[in-house]
Design a protein around this motif. Structure first.
Motif, PDB file in Angstrom:
ATOM      1  N   ARG A   6       0.824  -1.208   0.000  1.00  0.00           N
ATOM      2  CA  ARG A   6       0.000   0.000   0.000  1.00  0.00           C
ATOM      3  C   ARG A   6       0.859   1.259   0.000  1.00  0.00           C
ATOM      4  O   ARG A   6       1.826   1.380   0.747  1.00  0.00           O
ATOM      5  CB  ARG A   6      -0.874  -0.025   1.240  1.00  0.00           C
ATOM      6  N   ALA A  12       0.789   5.853  -6.039  1.00  0.00           N
ATOM      7  CA  ALA A  12      -0.036   4.665  -5.883  1.00  0.00           C
ATOM      8  C   ALA A  12      -0.972   4.469  -7.067  1.00  0.00           C
ATOM      9  O   ALA A  12      -1.307   3.344  -7.415  1.00  0.00           O
ATOM     10  CB  ALA A  12      -0.841   4.756  -4.591  1.00  0.00           C
ATOM     11  N   SER A  13      -1.424   5.550  -7.701  1.00  0.00           N
ATOM     12  CA  SER A  13      -2.390   5.412  -8.779  1.00  0.00           C
ATOM     13  C   SER A  13      -1.745   5.191 -10.144  1.00  0.00           C
ATOM     14  O   SER A  13      -2.355   4.606 -11.024  1.00  0.00           O
ATOM     15  CB  SER A  13      -3.311   6.640  -8.821  1.00  0.00           C
ATOM     16  N   ARG A  16      -1.147   1.380 -11.569  1.00  0.00           N
ATOM     17  CA  ARG A  16      -1.693   0.405 -10.624  1.00  0.00           C
ATOM     18  C   ARG A  16      -2.270  -0.808 -11.351  1.00  0.00           C
ATOM     19  O   ARG A  16      -2.010  -1.944 -10.960  1.00  0.00           O
ATOM     20  CB  ARG A  16      -2.767   1.056  -9.758  1.00  0.00           C
ATOM     21  N   ARG A  17      -3.032  -0.577 -12.396  1.00  0.00           N
ATOM     22  CA  ARG A  17      -3.643  -1.695 -13.123  1.00  0.00           C
ATOM     23  C   ARG A  17      -2.587  -2.611 -13.724  1.00  0.00           C
ATOM     24  O   ARG A  17      -2.667  -3.832 -13.596  1.00  0.00           O
ATOM     25  CB  ARG A  17      -4.582  -1.174 -14.217  1.00  0.00           C
ATOM     26  N   ILE A  20      -0.927  -4.629 -10.962  1.00  0.00           N
ATOM     27  CA  ILE A  20      -1.798  -5.698 -10.474  1.00  0.00           C
ATOM     28  C   ILE A  20      -1.824  -6.861 -11.464  1.00  0.00           C
ATOM     29  O   ILE A  20      -1.730  -8.024 -11.071  1.00  0.00           O
ATOM     30  CB  ILE A  20      -3.218  -5.162 -10.196  1.00  0.00           C
TER      31      ILE A  20
END
Length: 152
Positions: A6, A12-13, A16-17, A20
């Motif tokens: 986190r 963080a944005s 991100r995809r 992941i």
């Protein structure tokens, strides 16, 4: 793992995809490596299974490098370190495959899957990466999960 990884803010944005998706792909490949590796180790032993996996990987990487024309000359100063990493990785894989022949081989796979947490802890310790309280909770949860499996 989500608690440990986190972050806050824009960092963080961004991506991100993609991160992941790569993480899911890595987790699936990690699981398949142990699944097929333990099957191969049951049939022919841990060392041949590890040897075949390394030869297969080397063949695929070599084919990719030849197809793309990528030069390895920038890596020459790091060959000793990369070789050590390869040896350690082979020892780790062989150890997990050897655990496939004992009762509850899933414990070895789960325990070895925490390498990401260990990497984060090493980055915190040696690279002075920041760790927030929620990330420390995540680390504790992972190790408590391993301890729970071991106690069961």
């Amino acid at each position: 793992i989500a608690l440990v990884a986190r972050q806050s803010g824009e960092a963080a944005s961004e991506g991100r995809r993609a991160a992941i998706l790569w993480a899911i792909t890595g987790a699936i490949c990690f699981a398949l490596t142990f699944h097929f590796g333990q099957i191969a180790a049951e049939e022919g032993g841990e060392l041949p299974a590890t040897f075949l996996s390394r030869i297969s990987g080397l063949t695929l990487v070599s084919a990719y490098l030849l197809a793309t024309g990528t030069s390895l000359s920038p890596t020459r100063p790091f060959l000793k370190t990369l070789s050590l990493m390869g040896v350690l990785d082979a020892i780790a894989l062989t150890s997990v495959l050897a655990a496939g022949s004992i009762a509850h081989p899933e414990y070895a796979a789960v325990a070895s899957s925490i390498f990401g947490i260990v990497t984060i802890l090493l980055a915190w310790r040696f690279l002075s990466e920041a760790m927030k309280p929620v990330q420390w909770v995540g680390v504790a949860v992972v190790f408590l999960g391993i301890a729970t499996l071991a106690a069961g």
